[in-house]
Design a protein around this motif. Structure first.
Motif, mmCIF file in Angstrom:
data_model
loop_
_atom_site.group_PDB
_atom_site.id
_atom_site.type_symbol
_atom_site.label_atom_id
_atom_site.label_comp_id
_atom_site.label_asym_id
_atom_site.label_seq_id
_atom_site.Cartn_x
_atom_site.Cartn_y
_atom_site.Cartn_z
ATOM 1 N N ALA A 27 0.906 -1.281 0.070
ATOM 2 C CA ALA A 27 -0.116 0.124 0.021
ATOM 3 C C ALA A 27 1.009 1.214 0.063
ATOM 4 O O ALA A 27 0.520 2.311 -0.654
ATOM 5 C CB ALA A 27 -1.052 -0.055 1.214
ATOM 6 N N GLY A 28 1.855 1.220 0.752
ATOM 7 C CA GLY A 28 3.064 2.533 0.689
ATOM 8 C C GLY A 28 3.440 2.705 -0.563
ATOM 9 O O GLY A 28 3.613 3.732 -1.042
ATOM 10 N N LEU A 29 3.804 1.364 -1.398
ATOM 11 C CA LEU A 29 4.421 1.534 -2.694
ATOM 12 C C LEU A 29 3.189 2.236 -3.789
ATOM 13 O O LEU A 29 3.698 3.088 -4.438
ATOM 14 C CB LEU A 29 4.890 0.349 -3.085
ATOM 15 N N LYS A 30 2.124 1.884 -3.567
ATOM 16 C CA LYS A 30 1.039 2.155 -4.254
ATOM 17 C C LYS A 30 1.029 3.749 -4.098
ATOM 18 O O LYS A 30 0.636 4.676 -4.973
ATOM 19 C CB LYS A 30 -0.218 1.444 -4.057
ATOM 20 N N GLU A 31 0.995 4.236 -2.975
ATOM 21 C CA GLU A 31 0.863 5.802 -2.383
ATOM 22 C C GLU A 31 2.056 6.334 -3.026
ATOM 23 O O GLU A 31 1.595 7.642 -3.337
ATOM 24 C CB GLU A 31 0.822 5.825 -0.952
ATOM 25 N N ILE A 37 2.377 10.643 -9.696
ATOM 26 C CA ILE A 37 1.471 10.955 -10.816
ATOM 27 C C ILE A 37 0.530 12.268 -10.520
ATOM 28 O O ILE A 37 0.284 12.966 -11.365
ATOM 29 C CB ILE A 37 0.533 9.757 -11.287
ATOM 30 N N GLU A 38 0.120 12.474 -9.285
ATOM 31 C CA GLU A 38 -0.640 13.568 -9.008
ATOM 32 C C GLU A 38 0.122 14.740 -8.957
ATOM 33 O O GLU A 38 -0.172 15.979 -9.373
ATOM 34 C CB GLU A 38 -1.205 13.312 -7.421
ATOM 35 N N GLN A 39 1.606 14.507 -8.902
ATOM 36 C CA GLN A 39 2.593 15.777 -9.079
ATOM 37 C C GLN A 39 2.600 16.000 -10.517
ATOM 38 O O GLN A 39 3.736 16.765 -10.837
ATOM 39 C CB GLN A 39 3.716 15.589 -8.095
ATOM 40 N N GLY A 40 2.306 15.255 -11.518
ATOM 41 C CA GLY A 40 2.677 15.385 -12.812
ATOM 42 C C GLY A 40 3.699 14.457 -13.266
ATOM 43 O O GLY A 40 4.335 14.823 -14.300
ATOM 44 N N ALA A 61 0.172 -3.416 -6.654
ATOM 45 C CA ALA A 61 0.700 -2.365 -6.454
ATOM 46 C C ALA A 61 1.445 -1.633 -7.738
ATOM 47 O O ALA A 61 1.194 -0.388 -8.272
ATOM 48 C CB ALA A 61 1.490 -1.755 -5.510
ATOM 49 N N LEU A 62 2.076 -2.523 -8.168
ATOM 50 C CA LEU A 62 2.919 -2.240 -9.716
ATOM 51 C C LEU A 62 1.884 -1.892 -10.661
ATOM 52 O O LEU A 62 1.897 -0.964 -11.450
ATOM 53 C CB LEU A 62 3.936 -3.321 -9.986
ATOM 54 N N LEU A 63 0.771 -2.858 -10.843
ATOM 55 C CA LEU A 63 -0.074 -2.809 -11.999
ATOM 56 C C LEU A 63 -0.823 -1.566 -11.620
ATOM 57 O O LEU A 63 -1.393 -0.722 -12.822
ATOM 58 C CB LEU A 63 -1.131 -3.975 -11.777
#
Length: 112
Positions: A27-31, A37-40, A61-63
Motif C-alpha cells: 500500500a505504501g508503494l502504491k501511495e 502521478i498527482e504531481q505530474g 501495487a505495480l499494476l
C-alpha cells in the motif's frame, strides 16, 4: 515502504529498498506512485534490484502504478529485477504488460 526517489533524465526513479513487496508494504508503494502521478510525474522507473520476493498485493501495487501512468500518457518501467521476481512476472504473464529492463542504465536508454 522503504524507498527513495530521484529524478534522472526526466524520469522519477523509485528505488525500492525492501527485500519483499507484500501485503505489509505494498500500500505504501502504491501511495508513492499515486503521489508522483498527482504531481505530474508520469514517467516512472521502479528500481527493484533489492527485491527478492513479490506477492499478489505487490503485483497489484505495480499494476496500479502502471495503469495510472499510462492514463497520463507516461511510461512505467521496471528495472533490475532478480530472477525470482522475473519468474513471478512470467508466471502471471505480467511480463507482457510491463517494460522490464536488466538495470537502470538499460531502462534509461530505452526509447519505447
Amino acid at each position: 515502504m522503504n524507498a527513495n526517489l530521484e529524478k534522472i533524465n526526466g524520469y522519477s526513479v523509485v528505488n525500492v529498498l525492501e527485500e519483499r513487496i507484500d501485503a505489509h508494504n505494498s500500500a505504501g508503494l502504491k501511495e508513492i506512485f499515486l503521489h508522483l502521478i498527482e504531481q505530474g510525474e508520469a514517467d516512472i522507473i521502479v528500481q527493484l534490484d533489492r527485491v527478492r520476493f513479490i506477492d499478489s498485493s505487490g503485483l497489484g501495487a505495480l499494476l496500479s502504478g502502471h495503469k495510472n501512468a499510462m492514463a497520463k500518457s507516461g511510461r512505467f518501467i521496471l528495472a533490475g529485477c532478480k530472477q525470482q521476481v522475473v519468474s513471478m512476472f512470467e508466471l502471471t504473464r505480467l511480463n507482457r504488460i510491463f517494460e522490464i529492463y536488466v538495470d537502470l542504465t538499460e531502462a534509461l536508454g530505452s526509447q519505447n
